[in-house]
Write an enzyme that holds these catalytic residues in place. Structure first.
Site, PDB file in Angstrom:
ATOM      1  N   ASP A 107      49.114  44.311  24.640  1.00 18.61           N
ATOM      2  CA  ASP A 107      49.274  43.439  23.480  1.00 18.61           C
ATOM      3  C   ASP A 107      47.977  43.300  22.700  1.00 18.61           C
ATOM      4  OD1 ASP A 107      47.906  41.994  25.406  1.00 18.61           O
ATOM      5  OD2 ASP A 107      49.418  40.438  25.634  1.00 18.61           O
ATOM      6  N   ASN A 135      52.691  29.687  31.845  1.00 16.27           N
ATOM      7  CA  ASN A 135      54.103  29.463  31.526  1.00 16.27           C
ATOM      8  C   ASN A 135      54.990  30.645  31.925  1.00 16.27           C
ATOM      9  OD1 ASN A 135      53.488  31.388  29.630  1.00 16.27           O
ATOM     10  ND2 ASN A 135      53.886  30.122  27.836  1.00 16.27           N
ATOM     11  N   HIS A 147      54.493  33.828  31.125  1.00 18.46           N
ATOM     12  CA  HIS A 147      54.569  34.967  30.195  1.00 18.46           C
ATOM     13  C   HIS A 147      53.930  36.216  30.789  1.00 18.46           C
ATOM     14  CE1 HIS A 147      50.577  33.884  27.900  1.00 18.46           C
ATOM     15  NE2 HIS A 147      50.328  34.603  28.968  1.00 18.46           N
ATOM     16  N   GLU A 151      56.758  35.312  25.641  1.00 17.18           N
ATOM     17  CA  GLU A 151      56.742  33.893  25.987  1.00 17.18           C
ATOM     18  C   GLU A 151      58.137  33.438  26.417  1.00 17.18           C
ATOM     19  OE1 GLU A 151      53.914  32.504  26.169  1.00 17.18           O
ATOM     20  OE2 GLU A 151      52.733  32.527  24.328  1.00 17.18           O
TER      21      GLU A 151
HETATM   22  P1  PGA Z   1      44.423  34.866  32.182  1.00 10.69           P
HETATM   23  O1  PGA Z   1      45.690  35.144  31.283  1.00 10.69           O
HETATM   24  O2  PGA Z   1      44.223  36.109  33.001  1.00 10.69           O
HETATM   25  O3  PGA Z   1      43.296  34.638  31.222  1.00 10.69           O
HETATM   26  O4  PGA Z   1      44.757  33.685  33.029  1.00 10.69           O
HETATM   27  C1  PGA Z   1      46.807  35.720  31.892  1.00 10.69           C
HETATM   28  C2  PGA Z   1      47.900  35.847  30.876  1.00 10.69           C
HETATM   29  O5  PGA Z   1      47.997  34.962  29.996  1.00 10.69           O
HETATM   30  O6  PGA Z   1      48.668  36.807  30.951  1.00 10.69           O
END
Ligand code: PGA
Length: 240
Positions: A67, A136, A138, A143
């Site tokens: 992404d 959450n 995702h 999301e």
């Molecule tokens: P993070 O993000 O590794 O910074 O916790 C993970 C994500 O949002 O996929």
């Protein structure tokens, strides 16, 4: 899903890097699906060390990232293109022309998503896809929602993701509100998937994913549809 619970972040990063190294050495032209975020940074550090020690060779590697924010310039230090250069590509013998990240500067983001989906198809199924997981649930920027997208698409970020990512920006208002992201189907197209999680803030999402139900309020639960997924987490993410 296979589950590996590690004692801490360090061990988690080593386990993940060893799996990646096996995939890299198994082929002359491996395709790696890569992720940004704080979670895989330790794994990337270990891959850089292995490359420096001559244990793994990136010269034949192609990468496709999950992404990118939208809109964002590649030289913005918060862009995922910049992150990948800083945390991996600039430190290993990879051909940067073979590293793909969605185009955060495209005039037409929908067209950029279609083009990206075509790139992912043209390089062939990723030999391995690395994922982090949002608090959450995702994966990429897919999301929680009533319905999840199959292919690469433009998406709005949820409040909770904007809040979680604000720590990297000058202020919450500076976090881009949109992103271009592989869809769930794009992600499931990889031959093998590893998903990394550390810290108690990920416990709820990890538990929902491991519950074995397809629940669009936890996009990572869709990984239950894939035959070769390994969850690599620390004790805090597993036990809460
Ligand atoms: P993070 O993000 O590794 O910074 O916790 C993970 C994500 O949002 O996929």
């Amino acid at each position: 899903m296979k589950l590996i619970v590690c004692k801490d972040y360090e061990e988690m990063s080593t386990v993940a890097a060893d799996i990646m190294a096996d995939v890299i050495t198994a082929s002359d032209a491996p395709v790696l699906g890569l992720a940004t975020g704080s979670t895989p940074v330790g794994m990337y550090k270990k891959l850089i060390e292995m490359n420096r020690a001559g244990e793994i060779d990136f010269s034949g590697v192609t990468t496709v990232n999950l992404d990118e924010y939208y809109p964002i310039a590649p030289d913005n230090d918060q862009s995922y293109r910049y992150f990948m250069n800083e945390n991996l590509f600039d430190h290993v013998n990879i051909n940067k022309a073979r590293t793909f990240v969605p185009n955060g500067m495209a005039d037409d983001p929908e067209a950029a998503c279609e083009a990206y989906e075509a790139i992912v198809a043209s390089v062939g199924a990723a030999d391995i896809q690395v994922l982090g997981i949002g608090q959450n649930g995702h994966i990429g920027f897919n999301e929680p929602a009533d319905a999840l997208e199959v292919k690469t698409h433009v998406t709005g970020l949820t409040e909770s993701t904007i809040r979680a990512n604000a720590r990297f920006f000058a202020s919450e208002a500076d976090v881009p509100t949109k992103a271009l992201t592989m869809g769930i189907g794009t992600i499931l197209g990889a031959k093998k998937i590893i998903i990394l999680a550390n810290g108690t803030s990920k416990h709820e999402a990890v538990s929902k994913m491991l519950a074995g139900k397809l629940d669009t309020s936890c996009p990572a639960s869709m990984l239950n549809l894939h035959a070769d997924v390994t969850v690599i987490c620390d004790e805090a993410a597993y036990n809460g």
